[in-house]
Structures are given as C-alpha cells and as structure tokens.
Write a protein that holds these residues in place. Structure first.
Motif, PDB file in Angstrom:
ATOM      1  N   LEU A  68       0.881  -1.169   0.000  1.00  0.00           N
ATOM      2  CA  LEU A  68       0.000   0.000   0.000  1.00  0.00           C
ATOM      3  C   LEU A  68       0.914   1.213   0.000  1.00  0.00           C
ATOM      4  O   LEU A  68       1.544   1.530   1.000  1.00  0.00           O
ATOM      5  CB  LEU A  68      -0.907  -0.006   1.227  1.00  0.00           C
ATOM      6  CG  LEU A  68      -1.849   1.198   1.385  1.00  0.00           C
ATOM      7  CD1 LEU A  68      -2.836   1.285   0.233  1.00  0.00           C
ATOM      8  CD2 LEU A  68      -2.584   1.125   2.720  1.00  0.00           C
ATOM      9  N   THR A 113      -7.684  -0.971   4.648  1.00  0.00           N
ATOM     10  CA  THR A 113      -6.895  -1.960   3.918  1.00  0.00           C
ATOM     11  C   THR A 113      -6.345  -3.028   4.854  1.00  0.00           C
ATOM     12  O   THR A 113      -6.412  -4.227   4.561  1.00  0.00           O
ATOM     13  CB  THR A 113      -5.735  -1.273   3.171  1.00  0.00           C
ATOM     14  OG1 THR A 113      -6.237  -0.172   2.409  1.00  0.00           O
ATOM     15  CG2 THR A 113      -5.036  -2.244   2.237  1.00  0.00           C
ATOM     16  N   VAL A 139      -0.266  -6.473   4.777  1.00  0.00           N
ATOM     17  CA  VAL A 139      -0.250  -5.185   4.074  1.00  0.00           C
ATOM     18  C   VAL A 139       0.989  -4.414   4.523  1.00  0.00           C
ATOM     19  O   VAL A 139       1.164  -4.169   5.717  1.00  0.00           O
ATOM     20  CB  VAL A 139      -1.520  -4.365   4.358  1.00  0.00           C
ATOM     21  CG1 VAL A 139      -1.433  -3.002   3.671  1.00  0.00           C
ATOM     22  CG2 VAL A 139      -2.762  -5.117   3.899  1.00  0.00           C
ATOM     23  N   ILE A 167      -1.113  -1.354  -4.355  1.00  0.00           N
ATOM     24  CA  ILE A 167      -2.209  -0.395  -4.251  1.00  0.00           C
ATOM     25  C   ILE A 167      -1.562   0.979  -4.096  1.00  0.00           C
ATOM     26  O   ILE A 167      -0.879   1.234  -3.107  1.00  0.00           O
ATOM     27  CB  ILE A 167      -3.126  -0.691  -3.058  1.00  0.00           C
ATOM     28  CG1 ILE A 167      -3.746  -2.086  -3.190  1.00  0.00           C
ATOM     29  CG2 ILE A 167      -4.222   0.364  -2.943  1.00  0.00           C
ATOM     30  CD1 ILE A 167      -4.537  -2.517  -1.968  1.00  0.00           C
ATOM     31  N   GLY A 206     -10.341   1.426   0.891  1.00  0.00           N
ATOM     32  CA  GLY A 206      -9.148   0.608   1.111  1.00  0.00           C
ATOM     33  C   GLY A 206      -9.459  -0.867   1.044  1.00  0.00           C
ATOM     34  O   GLY A 206      -8.713  -1.666   0.454  1.00  0.00           O
ATOM     35  N   SER A 207     -10.572  -1.263   1.645  1.00  0.00           N
ATOM     36  CA  SER A 207     -10.975  -2.671   1.653  1.00  0.00           C
ATOM     37  C   SER A 207     -11.284  -3.164   0.245  1.00  0.00           C
ATOM     38  O   SER A 207     -10.830  -4.243  -0.169  1.00  0.00           O
ATOM     39  CB  SER A 207     -12.204  -2.846   2.565  1.00  0.00           C
ATOM     40  OG  SER A 207     -12.703  -4.162   2.482  1.00  0.00           O
ATOM     41  N   LEU A 229      -8.093  -3.601  -1.822  1.00  0.00           N
ATOM     42  CA  LEU A 229      -7.332  -4.814  -1.501  1.00  0.00           C
ATOM     43  C   LEU A 229      -7.989  -6.040  -2.123  1.00  0.00           C
ATOM     44  O   LEU A 229      -7.320  -6.870  -2.749  1.00  0.00           O
ATOM     45  CB  LEU A 229      -7.221  -4.984   0.007  1.00  0.00           C
ATOM     46  CG  LEU A 229      -6.455  -6.245   0.441  1.00  0.00           C
ATOM     47  CD1 LEU A 229      -4.980  -6.111   0.101  1.00  0.00           C
ATOM     48  CD2 LEU A 229      -6.636  -6.525   1.921  1.00  0.00           C
TER      49      LEU A 229
END
Length: 338
Positions: free
Chosen positions: A69, A86, A97, A124, A301-302, A305
């Motif tokens: 990230l 995330t 992450v 990401i 963010g979720s 991912l």
C-alpha cells in the motif's frame, strides 16, 4: 532471430547466491528468519537476474503473501483511514499489508522490480500520478496495480477505486446555497487531478443550477493540504467581495481555512461557513465540528485490496473503475448566511 533469454527461476538465483531455493523463497515472502546479509545478497541477485514471480494459474488458490500500500506523500488523516480499511481487510483475508512512501527520485524499473523481489502480490497506489513508463514497468514485472483516488487517468486501462466526487461537490455547494449563501468560494487540490476536477465541476454545476455566478478569484487550487487552506483562504478573503462560505476540497484544507478565518477575527460559522471533504476522524474534533462530505475511505481501502487480490489471482473483475457513494455530514461549521 536469436533465441529469447530464459526466464530466471528461484533455482537460478539460489545457485548464484549459494543458498537453498527455500531461502530465496523466504526472502521473496518477507520472512524474518533469514540473516540480514543473506537477505541483502538474495535481493541483489533477484534484481540482477530480473526475477519475476510467476502469476498463479487461473483457478488455482493464490498463496498468502503481502500487498504493498504505497503513498506518494506523507501520511495524514486521509491516509490513516485508507490504511485502516486496507489492513482490516488484509487481516480478514490472511494477507499482509506493507505501507510505504515512494520517493520521487526512485527509478521506475528498480521500483517495480524491488516490489516483486520483496514478494508483493500486488500494488495499491494512493492518490498517485501515473506515467506511461511506470505502467509499462509494472506490466513487465507482472505486478497487478489498483489505484485509489488517481490524480490522473492514463489512456491505458487502469483499475481504480474512488468515490462520487462530482456528487459530493454538488451536494456540499447545494447545502451552502440552501443556507442562503451566494458568495461561495472553492479551495481544492491540483488543477489536473481527476478527483479535484470532479469536485470542482460539482461545485460549478450547483452554482449554475442556482443561477449564482462564480466570482473571479473564487476558485483556488493547491494540494489538499493545510497550508493550501491557509493561503487559499487569505486570497479569497482579500477579494473586494469576500465569500461568506468556503467549500474546501479536503478536511485538511478546511482546517487551514478555519485558521486563516480566526486570524482575521472571523467567527465560524456566524461570519464564515466552511464545508470540507473526506470526513476524517479529526473533522469531529475541530472547533466547531466540521461539516463535510464523507468519503467511505476505509471501505475504499478494503475494496482496493480485494480487487487487487482478484486481479493477482487472474480472476475477472466487474469494472475497472469503482465509485463508492459520498454523503454530506452536517455539523457546526455551517450556518445560515448573515
């Protein structure tokens, strides 16, 4: 035609380093049980051999690993919300992450290869400006990319996650108009940023629908930072017809506007109404609490991912660009025009 060079394998790198294939695999997967000197040697040889991890075959279960990230700027309240969403999604899915800040002076090719060498399954990138060269190197490295709030939209198809920025800008401005404000300024982010353009267009659309002109000097650009709010507010409040309300393109910018207003002895919201954008945690802690447009940052963010993992596994995705809904949150920084 000369024969194509053979693709480097873990065995190739292991033989060059004088270690086992298992040790090279541990380095790729970010395992801690490798001596620092060995890790450094293996990473160097992975780069020298231009090693690229093979993509999982379609239908095969993807191995657990890590996702990068990456931010282009310092971590702030906006970034923290993205990280939270995330990391929580990663914990649920059993995926690590790794949060990083990419230096502007990093060489593109080395940047992409280093991520692959470190065992990242996907990247990401948050509010990043993407060049054709960067996209090419990521493609060569076979590293899946998902962008959150891209600053630009290259011609190449890029998977991205954002929010309904136009609708958010329209709703924020419409709220101020409903309170009787007609002199409304906008202080936003980079002029070329896609998310800023959408918020600005939403602001202009609401003003036009109301039949209210946008006065000269009422639109200021910056980088969505606190200092941009300070300087932008000074610029618009110095105009002959100063605004009675300001729509800021981010919460952080709005806090700069608040400080500039206080320095002039203006009361919020009695003398100046302010609306932000993001709804970070500190929006509720402002004095007065900030009226703002909520972006579902954690959910963004979720979703980023989960999308990155699907791309890495070779699974089809429903859309290359997803926009999550925004929502106006009314607090104490806005009031009817005096």
């Amino acid at each position: 035609m000369p024969p194509s060079p053979r693709r480097a394998t873990l065995a190739t790198v292991a033989a060059s380093a004088g270690v086992s294939v298992a040790t090279v695999s541990k380095v790729l997967n970010g395992r801690s049980d490798v001596a620092p000197a060995t890790r450094s040697l293996v990473q160097s040889l992975l780069r020298q051999h231009d090693y690229v991890a093979p993509s999982p075959r379609r239908g095969e279960p993807a191995a657990l690993g890590t996702v990068e990230l990456q931010f282009d700027t310092d971590i702030n309240a906006y970034s923290t919300e993205i990280i939270q969403g995330t990391v929580m999604a990663g914990a649920e899915l059993g995926v690590g992450v790794v949060v990083s800040i990419r230096g502007s002076d990093e060489r593109t090719a080395a940047w992409a290869r280093n991520l692959v060498a470190a065992g990242r399954r996907a990247l990401i990138a948050v509010t990043s400006e993407l060049s054709t060269g960067q996209l090419t190197e990521l493609s060569r490295a076979q590293l899946p990319l998902v962008v959150i709030d891209p600053l630009n939209l290259p011609r190449a198809r890029v998977t991205s996650i954002g929010s309904t920025n136009f609708a958010g800008g329209f709703t924020a401005t419409q709220h101020l108009l409903s309170l009787g404000h007609r002199r409304i300024a906008y202080i936003g982010g980079p002029a070329s940023a896609a998310c800023n353009q959408a918020r600005l267009h939403g602001y202009r659309a609401a003003m036009e629908a109301d039949g209210t002109p946008v006065l000269p000097g009422y639109v200021q650009t910056g980088h969505f930072r606190y200092q941009d709010g300070l300087t932008g507010a000074v610029a618009v409040l110095d105009l002959p017809h100063a605004p009675t309300a300001i729509f800021a393109g981010s919460d952080e910018t709005a806090f700069g506007v608040m400080e500039a207003a206080r320095a002039r002895g203006l009361r919020i919201p009695e003398d100046l109404s302010i609306v932000g954008f993001d709804d970070t945690q500190i929006a509720q802690m402002a004095s007065p609490p900030l009226t703002t447009v909520r972006q579902p940052l954690r959910e963004m963010g979720s979703v980023a991912l989960r999308t990155a993992l699907r791309v890495a596994a070779g699974e089809p995705i429903d859309s290359h660009h997803v926009e999550l809904a925004t929502e106006l949150i009314v607090r104490g920084s806005t009031a009817p025009a005096a």
